[in-house]
Enzyme design. Sequence first.
Site, PDB file in Angstrom:
ATOM      1  CD  GLU A 255      -8.904  -9.085  -3.829  1.00 19.58           C
ATOM      2  OE1 GLU A 255      -9.774  -8.848  -2.985  1.00 19.58           O
ATOM      3  OE2 GLU A 255      -7.770  -9.513  -3.526  1.00 19.58           O
TER       4      GLU A 255
ATOM      5  CE1 TYR B 132      -9.285  -3.167   0.181  1.00 23.09           C
ATOM      6  CE2 TYR B 132      -8.366  -1.287  -0.981  1.00 23.09           C
ATOM      7  CZ  TYR B 132      -8.201  -2.436  -0.216  1.00 23.09           C
ATOM      8  OH  TYR B 132      -6.934  -2.840   0.147  1.00 23.09           O
TER       9      TYR B 132
ATOM     10  CE  LYS C 281      -3.842  -2.415   2.215  1.00 18.82           C
ATOM     11  NZ  LYS C 281      -4.951  -2.307   3.199  1.00 18.82           N
TER      12      LYS C 281
ATOM     13  CG  HIS D 115      -5.487  -6.419  -0.323  1.00 17.48           C
ATOM     14  ND1 HIS D 115      -6.667  -6.389   0.401  1.00 17.48           N
ATOM     15  CD2 HIS D 115      -5.686  -7.301  -1.343  1.00 17.48           C
ATOM     16  CE1 HIS D 115      -7.536  -7.196  -0.182  1.00 17.48           C
ATOM     17  NE2 HIS D 115      -6.968  -7.766  -1.234  1.00 17.48           N
TER      18      HIS D 115
ATOM     19  CB  THR E 104      -7.156  -6.381   9.494  1.00 19.72           C
ATOM     20  OG1 THR E 104      -7.594  -7.509   8.734  1.00 19.72           O
ATOM     21  CG2 THR E 104      -7.508  -5.104   8.754  1.00 19.72           C
TER      22      THR E 104
ATOM     23  CG  ASN F 256      -3.774  -2.865   6.555  1.00 16.62           C
ATOM     24  OD1 ASN F 256      -3.631  -2.391   5.434  1.00 16.62           O
ATOM     25  ND2 ASN F 256      -4.712  -3.736   6.853  1.00 16.62           N
TER      26      ASN F 256
ATOM     27  NE  ARG G 123      -2.364  -6.288   6.830  1.00 16.09           N
ATOM     28  CZ  ARG G 123      -3.430  -6.982   6.468  1.00 16.09           C
ATOM     29  NH1 ARG G 123      -3.872  -7.977   7.212  1.00 16.09           N
ATOM     30  NH2 ARG G 123      -4.060  -6.691   5.342  1.00 16.09           N
TER      31      ARG G 123
ATOM     32  NE  ARG H 238      -7.246 -13.781   5.389  1.00 18.91           N
ATOM     33  CZ  ARG H 238      -7.788 -12.578   5.248  1.00 18.91           C
ATOM     34  NH1 ARG H 238      -7.494 -11.842   4.189  1.00 18.91           N
ATOM     35  NH2 ARG H 238      -8.604 -12.104   6.150  1.00 18.91           N
TER      36      ARG H 238
ATOM     37  CG  PHE I 133     -13.188   1.325   7.218  1.00 11.53           C
ATOM     38  CD1 PHE I 133     -12.753   0.748   6.031  1.00 11.53           C
ATOM     39  CD2 PHE I 133     -13.839   0.527   8.139  1.00 11.53           C
ATOM     40  CE1 PHE I 133     -12.986  -0.589   5.757  1.00 11.53           C
ATOM     41  CE2 PHE I 133     -14.068  -0.830   7.881  1.00 11.53           C
ATOM     42  CZ  PHE I 133     -13.632  -1.382   6.674  1.00 11.53           C
TER      43      PHE I 133
HETATM   44  P1  CMP Z   1      -7.322  -4.862   3.515  1.00 13.06           P
HETATM   45  O1  CMP Z   1      -6.894  -6.240   3.879  1.00 13.06           O
HETATM   46  O2  CMP Z   1      -6.666  -4.220   2.352  1.00 13.06           O
HETATM   47  O3  CMP Z   1      -8.897  -4.888   3.249  1.00 13.06           O
HETATM   48  C1  CMP Z   1      -9.786  -3.854   3.621  1.00 13.06           C
HETATM   49  C2  CMP Z   1      -9.084  -2.723   4.296  1.00 13.06           C
HETATM   50  O4  CMP Z   1      -9.912  -1.842   4.993  1.00 13.06           O
HETATM   51  C3  CMP Z   1      -8.168  -3.284   5.365  1.00 13.06           C
HETATM   52  O5  CMP Z   1      -7.082  -3.936   4.799  1.00 13.06           O
HETATM   53  C4  CMP Z   1      -7.852  -2.043   6.167  1.00 13.06           C
HETATM   54  O6  CMP Z   1      -6.757  -1.317   5.631  1.00 13.06           O
HETATM   55  C5  CMP Z   1      -9.107  -1.235   5.996  1.00 13.06           C
HETATM   56  N1  CMP Z   1      -9.835  -1.232   7.264  1.00 13.06           N
HETATM   57  C6  CMP Z   1     -10.425  -2.263   7.857  1.00 13.06           C
HETATM   58  N2  CMP Z   1     -10.987  -1.870   9.028  1.00 13.06           N
HETATM   59  C7  CMP Z   1     -10.712  -0.555   9.156  1.00 13.06           C
HETATM   60  C8  CMP Z   1     -11.000   0.423  10.145  1.00 13.06           C
HETATM   61  N3  CMP Z   1     -11.705   0.102  11.233  1.00 13.06           N
HETATM   62  N4  CMP Z   1     -10.570   1.672   9.957  1.00 13.06           N
HETATM   63  C9  CMP Z   1      -9.875   1.989   8.834  1.00 13.06           C
HETATM   64  N5  CMP Z   1      -9.562   1.098   7.852  1.00 13.06           N
HETATM   65  C10 CMP Z   1      -9.969  -0.150   8.020  1.00 13.06           C
END
Ligand code: CMP
Length: 140
Positions: free
Chosen positions: A128, A51, A11, A117, A93, A114, A104, A87, A59
């Site tokens: 994807e 997304y 990211k 992805h 996450t 984070n 992460r 994962r 968010f």
């Molecule tokens: P990702 O695995 O890319 O998939 C969805 C993304 O949404 C996740 O990583 C986070 O970066 C983001 N995300 C999930 N929960 C939250 C949250 N509570 N606040 C902000 N971003 C979030």
Amino acid sequence: MATNRTLTMIKPGAIRNGHAGAILAQIQAAGFKIIAMKYTKLSAEKAGEFYAVHKERPFYGELVDFMSSGPIVAAVLEKDNAIADFRELIGATNPADAAEGTIRAKFATSIGENAVHGSDSDENAHIESNFHFAATEMFA
Ligand code: CMP
């Protein structure tokens, strides 16, 4: 449908912080083969499309802004048990919950920013991968 592939994005925050090389090295050291990769930038429209499943989440706007804020590395990775193993490699996450040594835990700064992805299912890995790459850009 392949069950041994996952789609990752490094990211914008991790790219800005200079971690792309270290993250790719950790991915390869864990046994993932890179079968497609590009350095690119998502428009806000494309980030929103990627997304779209999170459209109703509070968010979503922040996520779209962040994911379109700078370049990313997108890659298709191949390995037995790719989804679950990747994962595990990247960790939870929220980096505050990510196990020590995971990508992460090492490189993410917050739940929103984070670092990487990883696809959450074989079906989404397929969708994807096709979002980012044409068939002619994947080299199994
Ligand atoms: P990702 O695995 O890319 O998939 C969805 C993304 O949404 C996740 O990583 C986070 O970066 C983001 N995300 C999930 N929960 C939250 C949250 N509570 N606040 C902000 N971003 C979030």
